[in-house]
Design an enzyme around this catalytic site. Structure first.
Site, PDB file in Angstrom:
ATOM      1  CG  HIS A 114      -2.073  -0.986   1.081  1.00 45.85           C
ATOM      2  ND1 HIS A 114      -2.560  -1.455  -0.124  1.00 45.85           N
ATOM      3  CD2 HIS A 114      -2.823  -1.601   2.051  1.00 45.85           C
ATOM      4  CE1 HIS A 114      -3.548  -2.304   0.099  1.00 45.85           C
ATOM      5  NE2 HIS A 114      -3.729  -2.414   1.400  1.00 45.85           N
ATOM      6  CG  HIS A 188      -7.785  -0.239   2.401  1.00 44.68           C
ATOM      7  ND1 HIS A 188      -8.482  -0.971   3.339  1.00 44.68           N
ATOM      8  CD2 HIS A 188      -6.787  -1.049   1.967  1.00 44.68           C
ATOM      9  CE1 HIS A 188      -7.906  -2.159   3.475  1.00 44.68           C
ATOM     10  NE2 HIS A 188      -6.874  -2.229   2.651  1.00 44.68           N
ATOM     11  CD  GLU A 326      -8.364  -3.216  -0.504  1.00 43.28           C
ATOM     12  OE1 GLU A 326      -7.189  -2.825  -0.671  1.00 43.28           O
ATOM     13  OE2 GLU A 326      -8.655  -4.241   0.140  1.00 43.28           O
TER      14      GLU A 326
END
Length: 361
Positions: A114, A188, A326
């Site tokens: 991420h 997210h 996502e």
């Protein structure tokens, strides 16, 4: 007021708190004429609250989050945030682009996850209140400097959140770069359509319009295979509850501790947006539909939530108290030339759109 009049669709701004660096972070409230309300902070671009009516018109907040900015500053679960530069995992924290090896910060064992140690979720974005066809919209921009977290190029990123009269929260992503780089942006948010903190999400019914997924290895890195969901617990082509097969004797589920995989939404023709997934919570009647231009959707069943997060209104988030959808490119794409490319070159414009549409029945 008549529906659709400017006074019925509004945005408000208030100080959320001051960051540890001494900068002001704000909370922007977007609301429409149906009582839907989204609170978004420019710290990490996080969706903090999302109030939606159930089938009886009763409002509840359906996203996991924190009451305070400090919660987001120490958050390790990426609650509600914009993820960048690269959503999901990059194996061994490195990739090669045009013969140049790029080394990233590794924050997930040997992998980069991420965006690295300080991703877009920990950055203060520049906010601007705009309007999109009369609907309230919030524009967030961030300039990610060359070599930030190891990524090449000065990247100018822009994310626009719009709340439409159709009870849609629309997210438009765009970006440009001055060097060859890779990019994979997503949001997210963890949803619980019964209401945040109101138990687990195992009774939610899920449909994912995808015939294939990308299996992972023990480090949750795609193997490179594109596999059919047919005959597996990952087949959501017909609605099934999240809990109905989550404990099945299946290697992929065991590796991830539940669902944490990338599905490949079925596409026909060149339609920009496809319906990737639908979720229905039978108790409240709330429905979420996810439309996206992205080639993948990571369905995550909150397996790593462990009761250590105290969220909004003092609610403790136990395992599987929220799910994520996502929309993104596949994990580790820069190391898989057969996957849809995540490369962005100077002169090119990165553009992706995701729409979360809500209703009740």
């Amino acid at each position: 007021h008549r529906p659709g009049s400017a006074t019925m669709r509004t945005m408000k701004k208030r100080l959320f708190a001051t960051t540890r660096e001494g900068e002001d972070a704000f909370l922007y409230t977007l609301s429409n004429q149906n009582g839907v309300q989204a609170d978004i902070t420019n710290y990490g671009g996080a969706i903090v609250n999302l109030l939606l009516p159930d089938r009886a018109g009763k409002l509840a907040d359906v996203v996991l989050g924190y009451d305070t900015l400090a919660g987001y500053e120490t958050d390790k679960a990426y609650l509600g945030a914009i993820i960048g530069r690269f959503a999901n995992r990059i194996a061994h924290g490195r990739f090669t682009l045009h013969g140049v090896t790029c080394t990233l910060s590794r924050n997930n064992g040997d992998n980069s996850l991420h965006g690295g140690a300080i991703g877009f979720n920990k950055r203060l974005w520049t906010a601007k209140e705009i309007s999109s066809n009369g609907a309230p919209a919030l524009e967030l921009t961030y300039l990610s400097p060359d070599a930030e977290e190891g990524y090449p190029g000065n990247l100018s990123a822009r994310v626009v959140y719009t709340l439409t009269p159709r009870n849609e929260l629309k997210i438009d992503y765009s970006a440009t770069t001055d060097k060859n780089t890779v990019l994979n942006l997503t949001n997210h948010s963890y949803f619980n359509l019964a209401g945040q903190g109101e138990g687990d999400i195992l009774g939610h019914g899920v449909t994912i319009h995808a015939r294939h997924f990308t299996p992972v290895n023990a480090n949750l890195i795609p193997t490179g295979e594109i596999r059919s969901v047919k005959g597996t617990p990952l087949d959501f082509s017909r609605m099934a509850t999240i809990g109905s097969r989550i404990s099945a004797d299946d290697q992929q589920l065991k590796l991830a501790g539940g669902y944490d995989h990338n599905w490949i939404p079925d596409r026909e023709g060149d339609r920009a947006l496809v319906l990737a997934a639908e979720v229905h919570e039978p108790g409240s009647g709330r429905v979420l539909e996810v439309f996206t231009s992205q080639p993948g959707v990571q369905f995550y069943s909150g397996n790593f939530l462990d009761g250590t997060i105290r969220g909004k209104q003092g609610k403790v988030y136990q395992r599987r108290y929220g799910f994520c959808l996502e929309t993104q490119h596949y994990a580790d794409s820069p190391n898989h030339p057969d996957f849809p490319s995540t490369e962005l070159q100077p002169g090119q414009h990165y553009r992706e759109t995701t729409v979360f549409r809500f209703s009740a029945r």
